[in-house]
Design a protein around this motif. Structure first.
Motif, PDB file in Angstrom:
ATOM      1  N   LYS A 185       0.861  -1.195   0.000  1.00  0.00           N
ATOM      2  CA  LYS A 185       0.000   0.000   0.000  1.00  0.00           C
ATOM      3  C   LYS A 185       0.889   1.235   0.000  1.00  0.00           C
ATOM      4  N   TYR A 186       0.631   2.152  -0.941  1.00  0.00           N
ATOM      5  CA  TYR A 186       1.472   3.343  -1.016  1.00  0.00           C
ATOM      6  C   TYR A 186       0.668   4.552  -1.458  1.00  0.00           C
ATOM      7  N   GLU A 187       1.226   5.705  -1.190  1.00  0.00           N
ATOM      8  CA  GLU A 187       0.614   6.978  -1.559  1.00  0.00           C
ATOM      9  C   GLU A 187       1.302   7.507  -2.813  1.00  0.00           C
ATOM     10  N   ARG A 188       0.530   7.994  -3.768  1.00  0.00           N
ATOM     11  CA  ARG A 188       1.127   8.422  -5.029  1.00  0.00           C
ATOM     12  C   ARG A 188       1.083   9.932  -5.237  1.00  0.00           C
ATOM     13  N   ILE A 189       0.585  10.683  -4.270  1.00  0.00           N
ATOM     14  CA  ILE A 189       0.343  12.105  -4.480  1.00  0.00           C
ATOM     15  C   ILE A 189       1.608  12.867  -4.846  1.00  0.00           C
ATOM     16  N   HIS A 190       2.761  12.412  -4.378  1.00  0.00           N
ATOM     17  CA  HIS A 190       4.016  13.114  -4.661  1.00  0.00           C
ATOM     18  C   HIS A 190       4.767  12.514  -5.849  1.00  0.00           C
ATOM     19  N   MET A 191       4.181  11.511  -6.486  1.00  0.00           N
ATOM     20  CA  MET A 191       4.839  10.878  -7.625  1.00  0.00           C
ATOM     21  C   MET A 191       4.533  11.628  -8.920  1.00  0.00           C
ATOM     22  N   GLY A 192       5.519  11.693  -9.803  1.00  0.00           N
ATOM     23  CA  GLY A 192       5.266  12.228 -11.131  1.00  0.00           C
ATOM     24  C   GLY A 192       4.464  11.231 -11.948  1.00  0.00           C
ATOM     25  N   LYS A 193       3.839  11.719 -13.030  1.00  0.00           N
ATOM     26  CA  LYS A 193       2.984  10.861 -13.839  1.00  0.00           C
ATOM     27  C   LYS A 193       3.756   9.675 -14.418  1.00  0.00           C
ATOM     28  N   SER A 194       4.974   9.911 -14.900  1.00  0.00           N
ATOM     29  CA  SER A 194       5.754   8.823 -15.494  1.00  0.00           C
ATOM     30  C   SER A 194       6.140   7.791 -14.445  1.00  0.00           C
ATOM     31  N   SER A 195       6.468   8.254 -13.223  1.00  0.00           N
ATOM     32  CA  SER A 195       6.822   7.325 -12.148  1.00  0.00           C
ATOM     33  C   SER A 195       5.629   6.465 -11.752  1.00  0.00           C
ATOM     34  N   ARG A 196       4.445   7.084 -11.720  1.00  0.00           N
ATOM     35  CA  ARG A 196       3.245   6.330 -11.365  1.00  0.00           C
ATOM     36  C   ARG A 196       3.043   5.164 -12.327  1.00  0.00           C
ATOM     37  N   GLY A 197       3.136   5.468 -13.617  1.00  0.00           N
ATOM     38  CA  GLY A 197       2.930   4.435 -14.617  1.00  0.00           C
ATOM     39  C   GLY A 197       4.013   3.378 -14.589  1.00  0.00           C
ATOM     40  N   ALA A 198       5.262   3.814 -14.399  1.00  0.00           N
ATOM     41  CA  ALA A 198       6.389   2.875 -14.386  1.00  0.00           C
ATOM     42  C   ALA A 198       6.278   1.905 -13.222  1.00  0.00           C
ATOM     43  N   ILE A 199       5.925   2.410 -12.042  1.00  0.00           N
ATOM     44  CA  ILE A 199       5.789   1.548 -10.864  1.00  0.00           C
ATOM     45  C   ILE A 199       4.645   0.570 -11.060  1.00  0.00           C
ATOM     46  N   ARG A 200       3.552   1.060 -11.616  1.00  0.00           N
ATOM     47  CA  ARG A 200       2.404   0.178 -11.833  1.00  0.00           C
ATOM     48  C   ARG A 200       2.766  -0.950 -12.797  1.00  0.00           C
TER      49      ARG A 200
END
Length: 259
Positions: A185-200
């Motif tokens: 479980k993690y919070e994504r509010i501080h992640m950039g859009k590219s990082s969000r997609g890459a982690i997913r």
């Protein structure tokens, strides 16, 4: 029942954990008073918080048996190997937040190396800039925290922007076959859009399915995500956090459970 004793090592300023148990029910990194697992969740577990004042407040009624609080900052394995053995955090102490009736959200504005601009703005508007404090703490990493652990029920990350580095290290460990948590479980509010997609995508390749939890959609708080491994979620309500906790606690407690 196996021993629940933990040992505590410090090498070159970096924290690591060794445990007599082969599994952990949870590992949380970043607590700051918000939905923390340490005081109420089933042992064994590790609760990591960089800011000592928040950790002391979290366990003001005592540390439960089998729960290990660690006052350290989690960084990437790369940073640790490069010699990043300590970091400095800026924050407003929880007692000051209450005493001066500051917005509770300021507790989530701790920042690395320099004070949060939003926290400074809130304090300046009230003539309270002197409440900004700083603390230098040792570092650790996901790999060090989980060394020797063979099963892990739940990883919870709330690190004000540092989640990406830890998630990538988690994925690297999982890829080796050593350890793959059941839930992340993690919070994504501080992640950039590219990082969000890459982690997913990276976690998806490791057989994690994403479940979205939005306590305040469109508001001040962003969605949290739970990555559930080896379980396909289709056409059913998204489990609440408490339901997930019951699920992985029961699974971790079962002698035949596999993580």
């Amino acid at each position: 029942m196996p021993s629940r004793a933990f040992t505590w090592d410090q090498t070159a300023g970096s924290m690591s954990i060794a445990t007599a148990l082969p599994h952990l029910n949870f590992l949380e990194i970043g607590t700051c008073d918000f939905n923390a697992l340490g005081p109420t969740s089933k042992a064994p577990g590790i609760s990591v918080e960089a800011i000592g004042a928040y950790q002391r407040r979290l366990f003001k009624n005592g540390v439960p048996v089998g729960i290990r609080p660690i006052n350290a900052a989690a960084v990437s394995d790369v940073q640790l190997r490069a010699g990043k053995t300590e970091v400095t955090f800026y924050f407003v102490a929880p007692d000051d937040v209450e005493a001066y009736k500051l917005p509770s959200t300021i507790k989530g504005m701790s920042s690395l190396s320099v004070p949060s601009r939003e926290a400074v703005r809130i304090l300046s508007a009230r003539g309270l800039k002197h409440l900004m404090r700083n603390e230098t703490v040792p570092t650790t990493s996901y790999s060090r925290l989980t060394e020797g652990i063979t099963a892990l029920g739940f990883v919870k990350l709330d690190m004000e922007g540092a989640e990406v580095a830890i998630l990538r290290d988690l994925a690297d460990v999982c890829r080796t076959g050593k350890l793959c948590p059941t839930y992340i479980k993690y919070e994504r509010i501080h992640m950039g859009k590219s990082s969000r997609g890459a982690i997913r995508r990276e976690l998806g390749e490791l057989n994690y399915t994403m479940l979205e939890h939005c306590s305040d959609p469109g508001g001040a708080f962003d969605c949290r995500f739970t990555m559930e491994r080896q379980v396909v979620v289709t056409e059913r309500p998204v489990p609440t956090f408490s339901a997930l906790r019951k699920h992985w606690t029961a699974a971790a407690a079962a002698p035949s459970a596999e993580v």
